[in-house]
Design an enzyme around this catalytic site. Sequence first.
Site, PDB file in Angstrom:
ATOM      1  N   LYS A  81       1.795   7.287   7.088  1.00 39.36           N
ATOM      2  CA  LYS A  81       2.176   8.713   6.727  1.00 39.36           C
ATOM      3  C   LYS A  81       0.952   9.637   6.561  1.00 39.36           C
ATOM      4  O   LYS A  81       0.931  10.842   6.884  1.00 39.36           O
ATOM      5  CB  LYS A  81       3.165   8.786   5.674  1.00 39.36           C
ATOM      6  CG  LYS A  81       4.403   8.150   5.877  1.00 39.36           C
ATOM      7  CD  LYS A  81       5.539   8.778   5.280  1.00 39.36           C
ATOM      8  CE  LYS A  81       6.953   8.125   5.810  1.00 39.36           C
ATOM      9  NZ  LYS A  81       7.851   7.126   4.876  1.00 39.36           N
ATOM     10  N   LYS A 133       8.415  -0.723  17.580  1.00 34.52           N
ATOM     11  CA  LYS A 133       9.394  -1.067  16.374  1.00 34.52           C
ATOM     12  C   LYS A 133      10.553  -0.423  16.248  1.00 34.52           C
ATOM     13  O   LYS A 133      10.090   0.943  16.229  1.00 34.52           O
ATOM     14  CB  LYS A 133       8.637  -1.563  15.057  1.00 34.52           C
ATOM     15  CG  LYS A 133       9.165  -1.964  13.938  1.00 34.52           C
ATOM     16  CD  LYS A 133       8.565  -1.740  12.776  1.00 34.52           C
ATOM     17  CE  LYS A 133       9.102  -0.695  12.059  1.00 34.52           C
ATOM     18  NZ  LYS A 133       8.953  -0.514  10.521  1.00 34.52           N
ATOM     19  N   LYS A 165      13.691   4.685  12.495  1.00 34.81           N
ATOM     20  CA  LYS A 165      14.436   5.998  12.315  1.00 34.81           C
ATOM     21  C   LYS A 165      13.155   6.863  12.688  1.00 34.81           C
ATOM     22  O   LYS A 165      13.233   8.063  13.430  1.00 34.81           O
ATOM     23  CB  LYS A 165      14.944   6.144  11.075  1.00 34.81           C
ATOM     24  CG  LYS A 165      16.275   5.892  10.854  1.00 34.81           C
ATOM     25  CD  LYS A 165      16.747   5.847   9.373  1.00 34.81           C
ATOM     26  CE  LYS A 165      17.356   4.630   8.970  1.00 34.81           C
ATOM     27  NZ  LYS A 165      17.592   4.322   7.839  1.00 34.81           N
TER      28      LYS A 165
HETATM   29  P1  TYM Z   1      14.103  -0.201   4.874  1.00 37.75           P
HETATM   30  O1  TYM Z   1      15.314   0.449   4.361  1.00 37.75           O
HETATM   31  O2  TYM Z   1      13.195   0.766   5.694  1.00 37.75           O
HETATM   32  O3  TYM Z   1      14.599  -1.248   5.916  1.00 37.75           O
HETATM   33  C1  TYM Z   1      15.381  -2.148   5.457  1.00 37.75           C
HETATM   34  C2  TYM Z   1      15.369  -3.774   5.763  1.00 37.75           C
HETATM   35  O4  TYM Z   1      15.478  -3.601   7.319  1.00 37.75           O
HETATM   36  C3  TYM Z   1      14.017  -4.257   8.060  1.00 37.75           C
HETATM   37  N1  TYM Z   1      13.702  -3.639   9.303  1.00 37.75           N
HETATM   38  C4  TYM Z   1      13.357  -4.501  10.311  1.00 37.75           C
HETATM   39  N2  TYM Z   1      13.639  -5.704  10.586  1.00 37.75           N
HETATM   40  C5  TYM Z   1      13.157  -5.878  11.828  1.00 37.75           C
HETATM   41  N3  TYM Z   1      12.728  -4.880  12.836  1.00 37.75           N
HETATM   42  C6  TYM Z   1      12.957  -3.899  12.586  1.00 37.75           C
HETATM   43  N4  TYM Z   1      12.517  -2.946  13.536  1.00 37.75           N
HETATM   44  C7  TYM Z   1      13.234  -3.357  11.369  1.00 37.75           C
HETATM   45  N5  TYM Z   1      13.311  -1.938  10.555  1.00 37.75           N
HETATM   46  C8  TYM Z   1      13.643  -2.221   9.484  1.00 37.75           C
HETATM   47  C9  TYM Z   1      12.999  -3.877   6.693  1.00 37.75           C
HETATM   48  O5  TYM Z   1      12.081  -4.722   6.744  1.00 37.75           O
HETATM   49  C10 TYM Z   1      13.852  -4.038   5.402  1.00 37.75           C
HETATM   50  O6  TYM Z   1      13.730  -5.538   5.141  1.00 37.75           O
HETATM   51  N6  TYM Z   1      11.224  -0.658   1.043  1.00 37.75           N
HETATM   52  C11 TYM Z   1      12.379  -1.208   1.439  1.00 37.75           C
HETATM   53  C12 TYM Z   1      13.523  -1.226   0.618  1.00 37.75           C
HETATM   54  C13 TYM Z   1      13.383  -1.838  -0.508  1.00 37.75           C
HETATM   55  C14 TYM Z   1      13.285  -3.308  -0.906  1.00 37.75           C
HETATM   56  C15 TYM Z   1      13.093  -3.255  -2.235  1.00 37.75           C
HETATM   57  C16 TYM Z   1      13.319  -4.235  -0.109  1.00 37.75           C
HETATM   58  C17 TYM Z   1      13.452  -1.098  -1.889  1.00 37.75           C
HETATM   59  N7  TYM Z   1      13.218  -2.280  -2.782  1.00 37.75           N
HETATM   60  C18 TYM Z   1      13.042  -4.642  -2.829  1.00 37.75           C
HETATM   61  C19 TYM Z   1      13.091  -5.659  -0.677  1.00 37.75           C
HETATM   62  C20 TYM Z   1      13.113  -5.793  -2.134  1.00 37.75           C
HETATM   63  C21 TYM Z   1      12.638  -0.538   2.966  1.00 37.75           C
HETATM   64  O7  TYM Z   1      12.038   0.799   2.925  1.00 37.75           O
HETATM   65  O8  TYM Z   1      13.488  -1.012   3.804  1.00 37.75           O
END
Ligand code: TYM
Length: 321
Positions: free
Chosen positions: A110, A189, A192
Amino acid sequence: MRVLSGIQPTGRFHWGNYFGAIKQYIELQHDHEGYYFIADLHALTTVRDAEVLRGYVRDAALDLLALGLDPAKATLFVQSDIPEVSELCWLLMTGTPLGLLERCHAYKDKKEKGIKADAGLFTYPVLMAADILAYDANWVPVGEDQVQHIEVCRDLARSFNAHYGEVFTMPEARIVADAAKVPGTDGEKMSKSYNNTLGLFEPAKDLRKKIMRISTDSRPMEDPKDPETDHLFQLYRLFATPEQTEEVREIYLRGGFGYGDIKKRLADAADAYLDPARARRAELEGNPDRVDQILREGAERARARARAVLDRAQRACGLSR
Ligand code: TYM
């Protein structure tokens, strides 16, 4: 095992979220103790409109339940309903080296794009560590992009434990090899922020249109192609049965096919796969009280666990008298 994961309510979920993470939540809930939450505190780093955020949280709950998360088996809750996590975050923050956070991709990317970073974005991985450690989680099912954050969590737990004694359980990331990095419509990848997503609950017609626009190469139709390096095939494989996958793999290797045909097969397979969840979602939408109740009960269960861990951490570092 105790399994925990979170997902940000920053818009509607896409195929990457599902195959990288949500599908694992649902599979693991049968044989393990699952805690899954909607990470609204993390979402505050990007969503700054109260009504919009409330809507996203509600959508996230409906989506997760419609996809098969079962509140009788797993605990579903909203992150901000557990204030203990924010308290734990502070304890961890006092032992977090700045350099550790400076190396994190999410922040670095970012910053490189010129997006102004605030302290919330910078310390995002510490809150995530608190999320995980507050429930004594053993496994954290996520996509590849979160692995670094889980490493940070392990680092923080290790150094807290080394300093104050064994307080935290050491968590481990759980990745599904074939879905660790689901590609988007442009082959990058799915994310959003890249505007290349295929939504789980987009109207079927819109989804089909988007699928027909997935980028492909311009090699002649008759050339044989390597399915393993093709993102359209990677996406098809997620929805198709093993037999369907083999059939299409052979078509690629043989050559003499059009990508349009594969896209139609993908749209059909996605429809067949998603239709039951679409129907369940429509049903749940008519029952908002039930959804509220699930989140309330989930928060109660989650909070009791987080309280116990926070007490342990506070005692260890001299906060309780
Ligand atoms: P977030 O909300 O960006 O994404 C949620 C989950 O989706 C997975 N993901 C993907 N997996 C495979 N291919 C893709 N293109 C793809 N895009 C998204 C992410 O790896 C994630 O598992 N920081 C985290 C949220 C969070 C969290 C936590 C996760 C907050 N606290 C504690 C685990 C444990 C996040 O932004 O995920």
